[in-house]
Design a protein around this motif. Structure first.
Motif, PDB file in Angstrom:
ATOM      1  N   MET A   1       0.830  -1.187   0.000  1.00  0.00           N
ATOM      2  CA  MET A   1       0.000   0.000   0.000  1.00  0.00           C
ATOM      3  C   MET A   1       0.879   1.257   0.000  1.00  0.00           C
ATOM      4  O   MET A   1       1.879   1.315   0.697  1.00  0.00           O
ATOM      5  CB  MET A   1      -0.888   0.025   1.251  1.00  0.00           C
ATOM      6  CG  MET A   1      -1.837  -1.135   1.429  1.00  0.00           C
ATOM      7  SD  MET A   1      -3.394  -0.965   0.587  1.00  0.00           S
ATOM      8  CE  MET A   1      -4.194   0.321   1.461  1.00  0.00           C
ATOM      9  N   VAL A   2       0.446   2.208  -0.796  1.00  0.00           N
ATOM     10  CA  VAL A   2       1.111   3.507  -0.845  1.00  0.00           C
ATOM     11  C   VAL A   2       0.017   4.566  -0.783  1.00  0.00           C
ATOM     12  O   VAL A   2      -0.905   4.562  -1.608  1.00  0.00           O
ATOM     13  CB  VAL A   2       1.945   3.676  -2.126  1.00  0.00           C
ATOM     14  CG1 VAL A   2       2.612   5.035  -2.159  1.00  0.00           C
ATOM     15  CG2 VAL A   2       2.975   2.564  -2.267  1.00  0.00           C
ATOM     16  N   LEU A   3       0.101   5.451   0.189  1.00  0.00           N
ATOM     17  CA  LEU A   3      -0.909   6.500   0.386  1.00  0.00           C
ATOM     18  C   LEU A   3      -2.319   5.916   0.457  1.00  0.00           C
ATOM     19  O   LEU A   3      -3.269   6.495  -0.060  1.00  0.00           O
ATOM     20  CB  LEU A   3      -0.824   7.551  -0.723  1.00  0.00           C
ATOM     21  CG  LEU A   3       0.491   8.316  -0.854  1.00  0.00           C
ATOM     22  CD1 LEU A   3       0.429   9.274  -2.040  1.00  0.00           C
ATOM     23  CD2 LEU A   3       0.809   9.081   0.423  1.00  0.00           C
ATOM     24  N   GLY A   4      -2.433   4.759   1.055  1.00  0.00           N
ATOM     25  CA  GLY A   4      -3.728   4.115   1.198  1.00  0.00           C
ATOM     26  C   GLY A   4      -4.224   3.399  -0.041  1.00  0.00           C
ATOM     27  O   GLY A   4      -5.343   2.890  -0.065  1.00  0.00           O
ATOM     28  N   LEU A   5      -3.420   3.364  -1.092  1.00  0.00           N
ATOM     29  CA  LEU A   5      -3.790   2.696  -2.340  1.00  0.00           C
ATOM     30  C   LEU A   5      -2.972   1.427  -2.512  1.00  0.00           C
ATOM     31  O   LEU A   5      -1.814   1.360  -2.087  1.00  0.00           O
ATOM     32  CB  LEU A   5      -3.517   3.610  -3.542  1.00  0.00           C
ATOM     33  CG  LEU A   5      -4.249   4.955  -3.592  1.00  0.00           C
ATOM     34  CD1 LEU A   5      -3.699   5.805  -4.728  1.00  0.00           C
ATOM     35  CD2 LEU A   5      -5.738   4.739  -3.758  1.00  0.00           C
ATOM     36  N   SER A   6      -3.576   0.441  -3.164  1.00  0.00           N
ATOM     37  CA  SER A   6      -2.799  -0.743  -3.513  1.00  0.00           C
ATOM     38  C   SER A   6      -1.697  -0.326  -4.475  1.00  0.00           C
ATOM     39  O   SER A   6      -1.783   0.735  -5.115  1.00  0.00           O
ATOM     40  CB  SER A   6      -3.698  -1.791  -4.176  1.00  0.00           C
ATOM     41  OG  SER A   6      -4.125  -1.317  -5.451  1.00  0.00           O
ATOM     42  N   ILE A   7      -0.664  -1.134  -4.583  1.00  0.00           N
ATOM     43  CA  ILE A   7       0.428  -0.814  -5.519  1.00  0.00           C
ATOM     44  C   ILE A   7      -0.126  -0.660  -6.936  1.00  0.00           C
ATOM     45  O   ILE A   7       0.273   0.248  -7.673  1.00  0.00           O
ATOM     46  CB  ILE A   7       1.532  -1.897  -5.474  1.00  0.00           C
ATOM     47  CG1 ILE A   7       2.258  -1.859  -4.128  1.00  0.00           C
ATOM     48  CG2 ILE A   7       2.535  -1.720  -6.607  1.00  0.00           C
ATOM     49  CD1 ILE A   7       3.049  -0.594  -3.869  1.00  0.00           C
ATOM     50  N   SER A   8      -1.068  -1.499  -7.309  1.00  0.00           N
ATOM     51  CA  SER A   8      -1.665  -1.426  -8.644  1.00  0.00           C
ATOM     52  C   SER A   8      -2.394  -0.102  -8.855  1.00  0.00           C
ATOM     53  O   SER A   8      -2.221   0.561  -9.884  1.00  0.00           O
ATOM     54  CB  SER A   8      -2.623  -2.603  -8.847  1.00  0.00           C
ATOM     55  OG  SER A   8      -3.269  -2.488 -10.087  1.00  0.00           O
ATOM     56  N   ALA A   9      -3.210   0.302  -7.891  1.00  0.00           N
ATOM     57  CA  ALA A   9      -3.950   1.570  -8.007  1.00  0.00           C
ATOM     58  C   ALA A   9      -2.987   2.754  -7.984  1.00  0.00           C
ATOM     59  O   ALA A   9      -3.166   3.729  -8.737  1.00  0.00           O
ATOM     60  CB  ALA A   9      -4.975   1.684  -6.890  1.00  0.00           C
ATOM     61  N   PHE A  10      -1.977   2.681  -7.130  1.00  0.00           N
ATOM     62  CA  PHE A  10      -0.992   3.762  -7.054  1.00  0.00           C
ATOM     63  C   PHE A  10      -0.220   3.870  -8.367  1.00  0.00           C
ATOM     64  O   PHE A  10       0.040   4.973  -8.852  1.00  0.00           O
ATOM     65  CB  PHE A  10      -0.033   3.526  -5.876  1.00  0.00           C
ATOM     66  CG  PHE A  10       0.920   4.658  -5.662  1.00  0.00           C
ATOM     67  CD1 PHE A  10       0.490   5.852  -5.106  1.00  0.00           C
ATOM     68  CD2 PHE A  10       2.254   4.531  -6.019  1.00  0.00           C
ATOM     69  CE1 PHE A  10       1.374   6.913  -4.919  1.00  0.00           C
ATOM     70  CE2 PHE A  10       3.148   5.570  -5.831  1.00  0.00           C
ATOM     71  CZ  PHE A  10       2.705   6.768  -5.273  1.00  0.00           C
ATOM     72  N   THR A  11       0.129   2.737  -8.952  1.00  0.00           N
ATOM     73  CA  THR A  11       0.823   2.729 -10.250  1.00  0.00           C
ATOM     74  C   THR A  11      -0.059   3.365 -11.321  1.00  0.00           C
ATOM     75  O   THR A  11       0.421   4.163 -12.134  1.00  0.00           O
ATOM     76  CB  THR A  11       1.222   1.301 -10.644  1.00  0.00           C
ATOM     77  OG1 THR A  11       2.085   0.776  -9.639  1.00  0.00           O
ATOM     78  CG2 THR A  11       1.931   1.269 -11.986  1.00  0.00           C
ATOM     79  N   THR A  12      -1.337   3.036 -11.312  1.00  0.00           N
ATOM     80  CA  THR A  12      -2.268   3.627 -12.273  1.00  0.00           C
ATOM     81  C   THR A  12      -2.324   5.137 -12.103  1.00  0.00           C
ATOM     82  O   THR A  12      -2.274   5.884 -13.091  1.00  0.00           O
ATOM     83  CB  THR A  12      -3.672   3.007 -12.115  1.00  0.00           C
ATOM     84  OG1 THR A  12      -3.578   1.598 -12.353  1.00  0.00           O
ATOM     85  CG2 THR A  12      -4.668   3.630 -13.077  1.00  0.00           C
TER      86      THR A  12
END
Length: 166
Positions: A1-12
């Motif tokens: 998780m990054v900033l409350g987002l999954s790595i996939s969502a954060f990458t997007t």
């Protein structure tokens, strides 16, 4: 998780910021070349490109990578561009500093786009799986040449009094 987002969502999110930065940067540079002011496009470019750079540092990376080095160079360029435009209003030498740093930051974003495209898009990866093959080198050389020409044209065509701040 990054900033409350999954790595996939954060990458997007990171990729979307990058693509908006590239698109708005191309519009802003085209405006510079055509001697027009585009404060909105310029602000969008600088903001999204800065956010792209900053979010790049938040990925879970434990060693110094070429991507981090590109990010540090991009950050330095963006800070200089922001100072030149908003603190010094592109007056005098600051107009050249703004154009050079803004175009260079945009180029680095496109450079990374090309790297990612050759890594992630199947037919491009097949053409240059190690990114040392001619198709990759030609793509990067063409991008560099295009940005050198665009940067030169923008620098010589920007009005002597500089660009108005947003």
């Amino acid at each position: 998780m990054v900033l409350g987002l999954s790595i996939s969502a954060f990458t997007t999110l990171h990729v979307l910021l990058s693509l908006v930065g590239i698109a708005s940067g191309l519009v802003a540079v085209a405006a510079m070349i055509s001697r027009r002011s585009s404060p909105g496009w310029t602000a969008l470019f600088l903001t999204t490109t800065l956010l792209t750079t900053l979010t790049g540092f938040l990925f879970p990376i434990s060693v110094l990578t070429p991507a981090l080095i590109v990010g540090l160079v991009s950050l330095a360029l963006l800070i200089a561009a922001l100072l030149a435009l908003y603190a010094f209003h592109s007056r005098g030498a600051w107009r050249w500093i703004f154009v050079v740093t803004a175009v260079a930051a945009l180029y680095l974003n496109v450079f990374v786009l090309i790297v990612q495209a050759f890594q992630k898009i199947g037919f491009l990866n097949a053409l240059a799986p190690t990114q040392s093959e001619p198709p990759f080198l030609v793509a990067q050389a063409a991008a560099l040449l295009a940005f050198l020409i665009a940067g030169y044209l923008a620098a010589v065509r920007i009005p002597p009094r500089g660009l108005p701040a947003v």
